[in-house]
Design a protein around this motif. Structure first.
Motif, PDB file in Angstrom:
ATOM      1  N   LEU A 245      -3.618   9.488   4.104  1.00 54.91           N
ATOM      2  CA  LEU A 245      -3.766   8.780   2.829  1.00 54.91           C
ATOM      3  C   LEU A 245      -2.842   7.578   2.814  1.00 54.91           C
ATOM      4  O   LEU A 245      -1.622   7.723   2.925  1.00 54.91           O
ATOM      5  CB  LEU A 245      -3.435   9.717   1.655  1.00 54.91           C
ATOM      6  N   VAL A 246      -3.430   6.396   2.670  1.00 51.71           N
ATOM      7  CA  VAL A 246      -2.664   5.152   2.565  1.00 51.71           C
ATOM      8  C   VAL A 246      -2.914   4.571   1.183  1.00 51.71           C
ATOM      9  O   VAL A 246      -4.068   4.415   0.763  1.00 51.71           O
ATOM     10  CB  VAL A 246      -3.063   4.142   3.650  1.00 51.71           C
ATOM     11  N   VAL A 247      -1.833   4.244   0.474  1.00 51.87           N
ATOM     12  CA  VAL A 247      -1.926   3.740  -0.895  1.00 51.87           C
ATOM     13  C   VAL A 247      -1.197   2.409  -0.979  1.00 51.87           C
ATOM     14  O   VAL A 247      -0.082   2.265  -0.459  1.00 51.87           O
ATOM     15  CB  VAL A 247      -1.320   4.737  -1.911  1.00 51.87           C
ATOM     16  N   CYS A 248      -1.841   1.450  -1.638  1.00 53.56           N
ATOM     17  CA  CYS A 248      -1.215   0.169  -1.947  1.00 53.56           C
ATOM     18  C   CYS A 248      -1.464  -0.087  -3.428  1.00 53.56           C
ATOM     19  O   CYS A 248      -2.554  -0.506  -3.819  1.00 53.56           O
ATOM     20  CB  CYS A 248      -1.800  -0.941  -1.083  1.00 53.56           C
ATOM     21  N   SER A 249      -0.474   0.204  -4.252  1.00 52.71           N
ATOM     22  CA  SER A 249      -0.660   0.135  -5.696  1.00 52.71           C
ATOM     23  C   SER A 249       0.190  -0.983  -6.293  1.00 52.71           C
ATOM     24  O   SER A 249       1.397  -1.040  -6.075  1.00 52.71           O
ATOM     25  CB  SER A 249      -0.294   1.475  -6.349  1.00 52.71           C
ATOM     26  N   PHE A 250      -0.487  -1.883  -7.022  1.00 53.85           N
ATOM     27  CA  PHE A 250       0.155  -2.970  -7.756  1.00 53.85           C
ATOM     28  C   PHE A 250       1.042  -3.835  -6.845  1.00 53.85           C
ATOM     29  O   PHE A 250       2.136  -4.228  -7.220  1.00 53.85           O
ATOM     30  CB  PHE A 250       0.973  -2.417  -8.928  1.00 53.85           C
TER      31      PHE A 250
END
Length: 454
Positions: A245-250
């Motif tokens: 899981l890769v997340v790029c938030s804001f």
């Protein structure tokens, strides 16, 4: 006297607490003339069968999760962080952050104000209260202000997305996570609430922000908690195992140029072993950042990648790439309510304990889109998505949806279509996937998007 004695004998016996004794009016009036054995005692059988009014499909497609509340350990750690700081400086820095976010919310228009149609006086009056677009560098003060004034809203948005992934994709069980632009670790704490992670890595360019994240992580860390590693740079090793899981938030909005954004998104996709989540602000600029990143990956991978949410298709977004698109007036974004902690209410000088977090997002997964089958999970990939709150009229519901053919369509569900479809439409909310077809004619509001390559 006989009535009281009879009640005493009845109540002193060992009756089950799950049963009730009912007497008719005639029996109550004749209690003095009858004995206990002459009373008619009837046991009422309660039918445990659940009466279903709405459809199971509509419940599965629902996106709403109610008001999000920060975990108490996280709230306490931020409160401890704030207690050691000057409260007036925190509010001043938070206001600067809010101004910077507002100033970069809309897509700039290439228009010449001095075209002879407006006087210089009107132009000065119109632009007097407008803040020039700018961004803030996160130092030690700004990092604390971000945790005290921005973190709850970003946490709510990420929580909604993580909840949707965990409930809609049953075979996704990530063990590793990469949070790019982690800030104070917001996405990591939200993902921990829904997935059993064994390894988490947070990357952020600001050392002061990482220091705040480490301080929060140390204060809420338990003996059996998931280990979290924070670092400044994203190391690329082709031989290393990819992250589930890769997340790029804001974070996309903080990158200076489109070319650098594209390079970053491509590197994140290379690090992704299963699913990539991109979240940005629910503004025209945030929406355009997410949509362009979505298109970059789909153009690069073709049929080897598909969109899990919110789009029911892999075609170009009609709200940005269609000839009649007006992204400053209509853009794809969603809302999540969050309960304001005490430190946030004090930072904003607000008496209201809730606020709505607006966000745009896309969830991309490796592999082709699942084919439609008998399971609800596979069918949900092909249901249209409500991009605006539905209009509830007298006898019919009007819904603007993103359809599987890549168009923005207006559906009308009348009462005559049936009880279940009409009730599902009445209960549908902004962001839900709607499983029923429209009885009436569907109207295309925005045509299919076309990219320059096409």
């Amino acid at each position: 006297m006989a009535y009281r004695q009879l009640l005493k004998r009845i109540t002193t016996r060992n009756y089950s607490t799950q049963k009730a004794l009912f007497l008719s009016e005639k029996q109550i009036q004749s209690l003095d003339q009858v004995t206990e054995s002459e009373l008619l005692v009837e046991e009422i059988n309660i039918n445990s069968e659940h009466y279903v009014r709405g459809s199971e499909e509509a419940a599965f497609g629902s996106k709403r999760i109610g008001c999000v509340e920060l975990p108490k350990p996280l709230m306490k750690s931020i409160q401890d962080l704030v207690e050691g700081q000057d409260k007036r400086l925190i509010r001043t820095d938070a206001l600067r952050l809010y101004d910077a976010l507002r100033s970069t919310a809309r897509i700039p228009k290439e228009t010449d104000d001095f075209d002879g149609t407006r006087s210089a006086k009107k132009i000065r009056k119109a632009t007097a209260s407008v803040v020039e677009p700018h961004k803030v560098s996160y130092g030690p003060r700004e990092s604390v202000a971000y945790a005290a004034g921005v973190l709850p809203s970003t946490y709510a948005a990420v929580t909604n997305v993580m909840k949707e992934i965990s409930s809609r994709v049953s075979d996704f069980r990530p063990r590793s996570m990469l949070d790019f632009g982690t800030g104070p670790g917001t996405a990591i704490w939200a993902a921990k609430e829904h997935f059993e992670l064994e390894k988490c890595v947070g990357v952020d360019l600001s050392e002061d922000m990482l220091r705040v994240a480490e301080q929060i992580e140390e204060s809420i860390k338990l003996g059996d908690s998931t280990p979290v590693e924070f670092k400044r740079f994203l190391s690329v090793d082709p031989k290393a195992q990819k992250t589930d899981l890769v997340v790029c938030s804001f974070t996309l909005g903080e990158i200076s140029s489109a070319a650098l954004q594209k390079s970053t998104v491509e590197q994140l996709w290379e690090q992704t072993g299963d699913m990539l989540v991109l979240i940005d602000r629910g503004t025209p600029v945030g929406f355009s950042n997410v949509v362009r990143a979505r298109q970059w990956i789909l153009d690069m991978e073709g049929a080897n990648a598909h969109v899990v949410a919110p789009c029911p298709h892999e075609k170009p977004c009609p709200l940005l790439f269609s000839p009649e698109a007006k992204p400053n007036d209509l853009w794809c974004h969603f809302s999540q309510r969050v309960q304001r902690p005490t430190f946030l209410m004090k930072t904003k000088h607000s008496k209201f304990n809730t606020e709505d977090s607006k966000y745009s997002y896309v969830v991309l997964r490796r592999g082709a889109r699942p084919a439609k089958s008998s399971s609800i999970e596979s069918q949900a990939y092909h249901w249209p998505r409500l991009i605006q709150p539905p209009l509830k009229k007298n006898g019919h519901i009007v819904m603007d949806t993103c359809s599987t053919n890549g168009e923005i369509q207006r559906m009308v569900i009348p009462k005559s279509q049936g009880k279940i479809p009409y009730r599902d439409a009445r209960k549908a909310m902004w962001g839900d996937s709607f499983p029923h077809l429209s009885k009436n004619k569907i109207v295309t509001r925005v045509s299919e998007g076309i990219t320059k390559e096409e």
